[in-house]
Design a protein around this motif. Structure first.
Motif, mmCIF file in Angstrom:
data_model
loop_
_atom_site.group_PDB
_atom_site.id
_atom_site.type_symbol
_atom_site.label_atom_id
_atom_site.label_comp_id
_atom_site.label_asym_id
_atom_site.label_seq_id
_atom_site.Cartn_x
_atom_site.Cartn_y
_atom_site.Cartn_z
ATOM 1 N N CYS A 85 -62.709 -17.380 4.041
ATOM 2 C CA CYS A 85 -62.339 -16.336 3.081
ATOM 3 C C CYS A 85 -60.894 -16.587 2.655
ATOM 4 O O CYS A 85 -60.155 -17.323 3.318
ATOM 5 C CB CYS A 85 -62.527 -14.938 3.662
ATOM 6 S SG CYS A 85 -61.602 -14.595 5.152
ATOM 7 N N LYS A 86 -60.520 -15.997 1.556
ATOM 8 C CA LYS A 86 -59.169 -16.194 1.021
ATOM 9 C C LYS A 86 -58.131 -15.666 2.006
ATOM 10 O O LYS A 86 -58.315 -14.629 2.628
ATOM 11 C CB LYS A 86 -59.006 -15.458 -0.313
ATOM 12 C CG LYS A 86 -59.935 -15.939 -1.391
ATOM 13 C CD LYS A 86 -59.338 -17.064 -2.165
ATOM 14 C CE LYS A 86 -60.264 -17.424 -3.301
ATOM 15 N NZ LYS A 86 -59.832 -18.589 -3.989
ATOM 16 N N HIS A 87 -57.031 -16.379 2.099
ATOM 17 C CA HIS A 87 -55.898 -15.954 2.932
ATOM 18 C C HIS A 87 -54.940 -15.158 2.053
ATOM 19 O O HIS A 87 -54.651 -15.580 0.926
ATOM 20 C CB HIS A 87 -55.202 -17.190 3.517
ATOM 21 C CG HIS A 87 -54.207 -16.849 4.569
ATOM 22 N ND1 HIS A 87 -52.974 -16.307 4.275
ATOM 23 C CD2 HIS A 87 -54.268 -16.966 5.911
ATOM 24 C CE1 HIS A 87 -52.305 -16.106 5.391
ATOM 25 N NE2 HIS A 87 -53.081 -16.497 6.405
ATOM 26 N N PRO A 88 -54.436 -14.025 2.537
ATOM 27 C CA PRO A 88 -53.563 -13.208 1.679
ATOM 28 C C PRO A 88 -52.268 -13.897 1.299
ATOM 29 O O PRO A 88 -51.642 -13.531 0.305
ATOM 30 C CB PRO A 88 -53.297 -11.955 2.531
ATOM 31 C CG PRO A 88 -53.651 -12.317 3.921
ATOM 32 C CD PRO A 88 -54.670 -13.416 3.837
ATOM 33 N N GLY A 89 -51.858 -14.914 2.043
ATOM 34 C CA GLY A 89 -50.632 -15.630 1.713
ATOM 35 C C GLY A 89 -50.839 -16.810 0.784
ATOM 36 O O GLY A 89 -49.886 -17.474 0.399
ATOM 37 N N SER A 90 -52.092 -17.053 0.383
ATOM 38 C CA SER A 90 -52.391 -18.198 -0.475
ATOM 39 C C SER A 90 -51.919 -17.940 -1.895
ATOM 40 O O SER A 90 -52.192 -16.889 -2.472
ATOM 41 C CB SER A 90 -53.901 -18.468 -0.471
ATOM 42 O OG SER A 90 -54.214 -19.430 -1.444
ATOM 43 N N LEU A 91 -51.234 -18.928 -2.474
ATOM 44 C CA LEU A 91 -50.819 -18.806 -3.865
ATOM 45 C C LEU A 91 -52.014 -18.829 -4.803
ATOM 46 O O LEU A 91 -51.910 -18.382 -5.946
ATOM 47 C CB LEU A 91 -49.849 -19.924 -4.216
ATOM 48 C CG LEU A 91 -48.525 -19.905 -3.452
ATOM 49 C CD1 LEU A 91 -47.653 -21.098 -3.862
ATOM 50 C CD2 LEU A 91 -47.794 -18.603 -3.687
ATOM 51 N N GLU A 92 -53.160 -19.344 -4.349
ATOM 52 C CA GLU A 92 -54.358 -19.375 -5.182
ATOM 53 C C GLU A 92 -54.841 -17.986 -5.556
ATOM 54 O O GLU A 92 -55.547 -17.822 -6.543
ATOM 55 C CB GLU A 92 -55.494 -20.091 -4.450
ATOM 56 C CG GLU A 92 -55.582 -21.551 -4.787
ATOM 57 C CD GLU A 92 -56.831 -22.173 -4.202
ATOM 58 O OE1 GLU A 92 -57.930 -21.688 -4.495
ATOM 59 O OE2 GLU A 92 -56.662 -23.129 -3.461
ATOM 60 N N LEU A 93 -54.481 -16.960 -4.794
ATOM 61 C CA LEU A 93 -54.918 -15.598 -5.100
ATOM 62 C C LEU A 93 -54.373 -15.144 -6.446
ATOM 63 O O LEU A 93 -54.936 -14.260 -7.089
ATOM 64 C CB LEU A 93 -54.470 -14.627 -4.017
ATOM 65 C CG LEU A 93 -55.196 -14.714 -2.684
ATOM 66 C CD1 LEU A 93 -54.571 -13.770 -1.677
ATOM 67 C CD2 LEU A 93 -56.668 -14.411 -2.860
ATOM 68 N N ASN A 94 -53.235 -15.741 -6.895
ATOM 69 C CA ASN A 94 -52.617 -15.327 -8.143
ATOM 70 C C ASN A 94 -53.239 -16.008 -9.356
ATOM 71 O O ASN A 94 -52.834 -15.764 -10.474
ATOM 72 C CB ASN A 94 -51.112 -15.634 -8.095
ATOM 73 C CG ASN A 94 -50.444 -14.823 -7.012
ATOM 74 O OD1 ASN A 94 -50.770 -13.660 -6.796
ATOM 75 N ND2 ASN A 94 -49.520 -15.425 -6.302
ATOM 76 N N LYS A 95 -54.214 -16.892 -9.138
ATOM 77 C CA LYS A 95 -54.826 -17.613 -10.262
ATOM 78 C C LYS A 95 -55.952 -16.818 -10.860
ATOM 79 O O LYS A 95 -56.605 -16.051 -10.277
ATOM 80 C CB LYS A 95 -55.351 -18.975 -9.804
ATOM 81 C CG LYS A 95 -54.217 -19.912 -9.451
ATOM 82 C CD LYS A 95 -54.792 -21.251 -9.054
ATOM 83 C CE LYS A 95 -53.677 -22.212 -8.685
ATOM 84 N NZ LYS A 95 -54.159 -23.497 -8.297
#
Length: 95
Positions: A85-95
């Protein structure tokens, strides 16, 4: 759903080389098909082993099982699966 899949291929000694060549060719075609369909997101070879690390994106665990069991070399594979699952610290969440 994203899954990290570690696949280690263990070909039994004495396997017919022509059969193995044919299975390997079919395996490459199946992997290509799944990549083109957007299911097989990443594919990396593990250096020095007949192994790979794969990221698959599927609807659910049942689809993952269907895909893995459809691989021509499946009978010779030892497989480890980890759900991602997505990590909250991943910069990919902003894409």
């Amino acid at each position: 759903m994203l899954f990290h899949v570690y696949i280690d291929v263990q070909i039994p000694h004495g396997t017919d080389p022509e059969k193995l060549k044919e299975l390997s060719e079919r395996e490459h075609e199946r992997a290509k098909e799944l990549q083109l369909r957007g299911k097989w997101i990443h594919l990396w070879r593990v250096a020095g082993k007949y192994s790979n690390i794969t990221i698959l994106e599927v609807a659910d665990p049942a689809e993952l099982h269907d895909i893995l069991s459809s691989l021509p070399l499946y009978p010779f594979m030892q497989i480890e699966v980890t759900a991602l699952c997505k990590h909250p610290g991943s910069l990919e969440l902003n894409k």
